[in-house]
Design an enzyme around this catalytic site. Sequence first.
Site, PDB file in Angstrom:
ATOM      1  N   HIS A  42       0.840  -1.213   0.000  1.00  0.00           N
ATOM      2  CA  HIS A  42       0.000   0.000   0.000  1.00  0.00           C
ATOM      3  C   HIS A  42       0.872   1.260   0.000  1.00  0.00           C
ATOM      4  O   HIS A  42       0.594   2.219   0.713  1.00  0.00           O
ATOM      5  CB  HIS A  42      -0.954  -0.001   1.204  1.00  0.00           C
ATOM      6  CG  HIS A  42      -2.085  -0.980   1.046  1.00  0.00           C
ATOM      7  ND1 HIS A  42      -3.381  -0.601   0.827  1.00  0.00           N
ATOM      8  CD2 HIS A  42      -2.096  -2.336   1.053  1.00  0.00           C
ATOM      9  CE1 HIS A  42      -4.152  -1.685   0.728  1.00  0.00           C
ATOM     10  NE2 HIS A  42      -3.389  -2.746   0.857  1.00  0.00           N
ATOM     11  N   GLY A 131      -9.554 -11.500  -8.340  1.00  0.00           N
ATOM     12  CA  GLY A 131      -9.782 -10.941  -7.001  1.00  0.00           C
ATOM     13  C   GLY A 131      -8.900 -11.574  -5.938  1.00  0.00           C
ATOM     14  O   GLY A 131      -9.265 -11.622  -4.774  1.00  0.00           O
ATOM     15  N   SER A 135      -3.511  -8.724  -9.271  1.00  0.00           N
ATOM     16  CA  SER A 135      -3.735  -7.657 -10.233  1.00  0.00           C
ATOM     17  C   SER A 135      -4.576  -8.085 -11.436  1.00  0.00           C
ATOM     18  O   SER A 135      -4.292  -7.703 -12.576  1.00  0.00           O
ATOM     19  CB  SER A 135      -2.396  -7.098 -10.711  1.00  0.00           C
ATOM     20  OG  SER A 135      -2.603  -5.947 -11.443  1.00  0.00           O
ATOM     21  N   GLU A 169      -9.611   2.942 -13.600  1.00  0.00           N
ATOM     22  CA  GLU A 169     -10.042   2.355 -12.313  1.00  0.00           C
ATOM     23  C   GLU A 169     -10.442   3.427 -11.317  1.00  0.00           C
ATOM     24  O   GLU A 169     -11.427   3.301 -10.609  1.00  0.00           O
ATOM     25  CB  GLU A 169      -8.930   1.474 -11.731  1.00  0.00           C
ATOM     26  CG  GLU A 169      -9.063   0.039 -12.170  1.00  0.00           C
ATOM     27  CD  GLU A 169      -8.398  -0.955 -11.237  1.00  0.00           C
ATOM     28  OE1 GLU A 169      -8.883  -1.193 -10.125  1.00  0.00           O
ATOM     29  OE2 GLU A 169      -7.355  -1.505 -11.660  1.00  0.00           O
ATOM     30  N   ASP A 181       0.047  -1.541  -9.946  1.00  0.00           N
ATOM     31  CA  ASP A 181      -0.372  -2.631 -10.841  1.00  0.00           C
ATOM     32  C   ASP A 181      -0.197  -2.275 -12.322  1.00  0.00           C
ATOM     33  O   ASP A 181       0.409  -3.040 -13.071  1.00  0.00           O
ATOM     34  CB  ASP A 181      -1.829  -3.040 -10.543  1.00  0.00           C
ATOM     35  CG  ASP A 181      -2.008  -3.464  -9.091  1.00  0.00           C
ATOM     36  OD1 ASP A 181      -0.993  -3.676  -8.411  1.00  0.00           O
ATOM     37  OD2 ASP A 181      -3.156  -3.574  -8.639  1.00  0.00           O
TER      38      ASP A 181
HETATM   39  C1  GLA Z   1      -4.044  -3.053  -4.974  1.00  0.00           C
HETATM   40  C2  GLA Z   1      -4.044  -1.704  -5.670  1.00  0.00           C
HETATM   41  C3  GLA Z   1      -2.609  -1.167  -5.797  1.00  0.00           C
HETATM   42  C4  GLA Z   1      -1.861  -1.193  -4.466  1.00  0.00           C
HETATM   43  C5  GLA Z   1      -2.011  -2.561  -3.806  1.00  0.00           C
HETATM   44  C6  GLA Z   1      -1.455  -2.595  -2.388  1.00  0.00           C
HETATM   45  O1  GLA Z   1      -3.433  -4.003  -5.770  1.00  0.00           O
HETATM   46  O2  GLA Z   1      -4.624  -1.812  -6.944  1.00  0.00           O
HETATM   47  O3  GLA Z   1      -2.654   0.146  -6.346  1.00  0.00           O
HETATM   48  O4  GLA Z   1      -2.270  -0.141  -3.642  1.00  0.00           O
HETATM   49  O5  GLA Z   1      -3.365  -2.968  -3.731  1.00  0.00           O
HETATM   50  O6  GLA Z   1      -0.068  -2.512  -2.373  1.00  0.00           O
END
Ligand code: GLA
Length: 399
Positions: A42, A131, A135, A169, A181
């Site tokens: 994150h 999910g 990604s 998104e 991602d």
């Molecule tokens: C998801 C989001 C990313 C990132 C991750 C956590 O995959 O799409 O942008 O924030 O969570 O690292």
Amino acid sequence: MPLTLPPLIDALRQRLAEEVSPEAGAARTFFAPGRVNLLGAHQDYVGGFVLPCAIDRGTYVVASAREDARLTLRSLDREPALELDLRSLPGASDARFGWGNYAIGVLRAIREEGIELRGMDLVIGGDLPIGAGLSSSASLSLACALAACGIAEQEMPRRRLAECVRRGENEFVGVRCGILDPYACSLARAGHALFIDCLEGTIEHVPFPTESLSIAVCDTGLRRSLTDGRFNQRVGECSSALERLRQRWPELRALRDVDTRHLELGRDLLDPVLEKRVRHVSEETPRCRRGAAALRSGDLETFGAAIDASHESCRRWYEISCPELDWIADRGRELPFVLGTRLTGAGFGGCTVALLRAGSELEYREAVEAPYAARFQRRATVHFFSAGAGARELDPIAS
Ligand code: GLA
């Protein structure tokens, strides 16, 4: 003699031929991978550092051009199929469009960037769990964007394409994700991890020692959706923490600039929840830098320890773990051939990623799958991936 098409692409072409155009033989195939994030949980939307690898699984799109301005979208394994007019694409996402929201969102974004969309038929499928924190959304959006540019015979630089995936998104689907991602799926290089400075937007391809390390992903079988609100809640907490800290330190560019001194002196500005979130960011930022340096210099023990510590911080400060993910991470720590394990992706279920000494793959699977099933009465699946290349059009013969 032409090579046989892998069965998945074969099935996509067949569906296109049966339902849309019998000339599907001339259709083009595009691929966008999924990714695992090795470090930097994150951290993209707080301007921090992340260290993902693309994997050798992802989303495939078989595409053929149409003479009119219509867009048809079909998925091998998801409903609904959609037929839309490109001149009047929906302006807002709609639950009835299901997975199609990702495609529509990114197509709108690339059109805003000057790509003149052409009518096309797309059939989509993939070999990525959906999910699960690998990604699947960015992979789907990117594969559609690449197909749309290809069919329109227009080029878009990879970074801009990645930005469009994020905009789709953020603005259309309504998930406030960062660049992790789309950058990983778009810009990755085979045999390398990608070190991204999410504030400066710089990237570095760091060689990944494929001969000595294996990437194991363990799918907990628990699914979550980023649209369920918990992801956006973390994003909101981080922006509100930054806003409060800036009252005292207006020079802070992003939450990643916050260090232990700010945390000590700024306690009164944060409530206990925000303090925990900031603590995670302030520890994860230097950890990701140190981890990338360790990978660069071949110090795999230090790299693995950073991965373990990242999981702990996700569990304790960021509160995005769950008993299943924690169990797999703890199990990894008991196994001598595992260098490090952490949850990957957004958390709240999904997958863990573990770095193993090459050659211990089967031992790892045995040590995790059956004991996990006994503990949780649920099946976990271990997959092994190599660090793959970014999105691309596949060779019409070899694909
Ligand atoms: C998801 C989001 C990313 C990132 C991750 C956590 O995959 O799409 O942008 O924030 O969570 O690292």
